[in-house]
Design an enzyme around this catalytic site. Structure first.
Site, PDB file in Angstrom:
ATOM      1  N   HIS A  82      20.972 -26.019   6.851  1.00 40.07           N
ATOM      2  CA  HIS A  82      19.975 -25.048   6.397  1.00 40.07           C
ATOM      3  C   HIS A  82      18.802 -25.764   5.748  1.00 40.07           C
ATOM      4  O   HIS A  82      18.956 -26.819   5.143  1.00 40.07           O
ATOM      5  CB  HIS A  82      20.585 -24.038   5.419  1.00 40.07           C
TER       6      HIS A  82
ATOM      7  N   HIS B  75      15.827 -24.993   2.932  1.00 42.34           N
ATOM      8  CA  HIS B  75      15.307 -24.140   1.877  1.00 42.34           C
ATOM      9  C   HIS B  75      13.789 -24.068   2.021  1.00 42.34           C
ATOM     10  O   HIS B  75      13.132 -25.105   2.232  1.00 42.34           O
ATOM     11  CB  HIS B  75      15.585 -24.741   0.491  1.00 42.34           C
TER      12      HIS B  75
HETATM   13  P1  AMP Z   1      22.736 -26.366  -0.588  1.00 49.31           P
HETATM   14  O1  AMP Z   1      23.948 -26.377   0.304  1.00 49.31           O
HETATM   15  O2  AMP Z   1      22.977 -27.108  -1.851  1.00 49.31           O
HETATM   16  O3  AMP Z   1      21.501 -26.807   0.108  1.00 49.31           O
HETATM   17  O4  AMP Z   1      22.448 -24.878  -1.052  1.00 49.31           O
HETATM   18  C1  AMP Z   1      23.082 -23.750  -0.581  1.00 49.31           C
HETATM   19  C2  AMP Z   1      22.244 -22.578  -0.982  1.00 49.31           C
HETATM   20  O5  AMP Z   1      22.857 -21.415  -0.458  1.00 49.31           O
HETATM   21  C3  AMP Z   1      22.074 -22.363  -2.482  1.00 49.31           C
HETATM   22  O6  AMP Z   1      20.698 -22.324  -2.793  1.00 49.31           O
HETATM   23  C4  AMP Z   1      22.745 -21.013  -2.732  1.00 49.31           C
HETATM   24  O7  AMP Z   1      22.072 -20.269  -3.698  1.00 49.31           O
HETATM   25  C5  AMP Z   1      22.687 -20.366  -1.373  1.00 49.31           C
HETATM   26  N1  AMP Z   1      23.732 -19.413  -1.072  1.00 49.31           N
HETATM   27  C6  AMP Z   1      25.068 -19.533  -1.297  1.00 49.31           C
HETATM   28  N2  AMP Z   1      25.726 -18.452  -0.835  1.00 49.31           N
HETATM   29  C7  AMP Z   1      24.787 -17.642  -0.285  1.00 49.31           C
HETATM   30  C8  AMP Z   1      24.833 -16.367   0.366  1.00 49.31           C
HETATM   31  N3  AMP Z   1      25.985 -15.708   0.556  1.00 49.31           N
HETATM   32  N4  AMP Z   1      23.674 -15.826   0.809  1.00 49.31           N
HETATM   33  C9  AMP Z   1      22.508 -16.475   0.627  1.00 49.31           C
HETATM   34  N5  AMP Z   1      22.390 -17.675   0.017  1.00 49.31           N
HETATM   35  C10 AMP Z   1      23.522 -18.247  -0.430  1.00 49.31           C
END
Ligand code: AMP
Length: 141
Positions: free
Chosen positions: A105, A107
């Protein structure tokens, strides 16, 4: 060190399957964009490929061109929607680099001059705020 294999029960795979909800912004055959539930700034969104990969390190290069084009489109829309001064595009690979969800993903975070980001994966935002922010972004797509 070799990265672990993709795990099909991660939370973004569940969103793709429709097993858990998300505040969606954009979808095509290969890509989904939705609001981050723990935004670091208003309008913080995520763009993911539908193809399974743990992160950028194991992604099929053929997926990346279309994916980054959607990241660009959402970044432009989010900047306009929040009248932002800039947009941060961030992507983490493996826990040592800050990755917590193991489906690739990007951001996309609108940034305003002098505004400090909330912590990464900090507090949950209310669903009403997420939906209202999503409508602002969708209006710019
Ligand atoms: P990272 O894997 O550290 O890049 O970040 C994962 C991101 O996913 C974080 O910013 C979380 O806030 C976000 N996140 C986790 N669960 C969900 C969800 N169910 N829906 C949307 N965002 C999510």
């Amino acid at each position: 060190m070799t990265s672990p294999a993709y795990e099909a029960d991660n939370i973004f795979a569940k969103i793709l399957k429709g097993d858990i909800p998300a505040v969606k912004l954009y979808e095509d055959d290969d890509t989904l964009a939705f609001m981050d539930v723990m935004p670091q700034a208003p309008g913080h969104l995520l763009v993911i490929p539908k193809a399974a990969s743990r992160n950028l390190l194991d992604a099929d290069p053929a997926v990346l061109g279309g994916l980054i084009a959607v990241v660009q489109r959402l970044a432009v829309a989010a900047k306009a929607a929040f009248d932002a001064d800039g947009v941060q595009v961030v992507q983490f690979n493996e826990p040592a680099a800050g990755q917590t969800v193991f489906h690739l993903h990007f951001h996309v975070i609108p940034r305003h001059e002098g505004a400090i980001l909330k912590p990464h994966a900090g507090g949950m935002e209310s669903i009403d705020v997420l939906k209202a922010n999503a409508e602002k972004i969708k209006a710019e797509l």
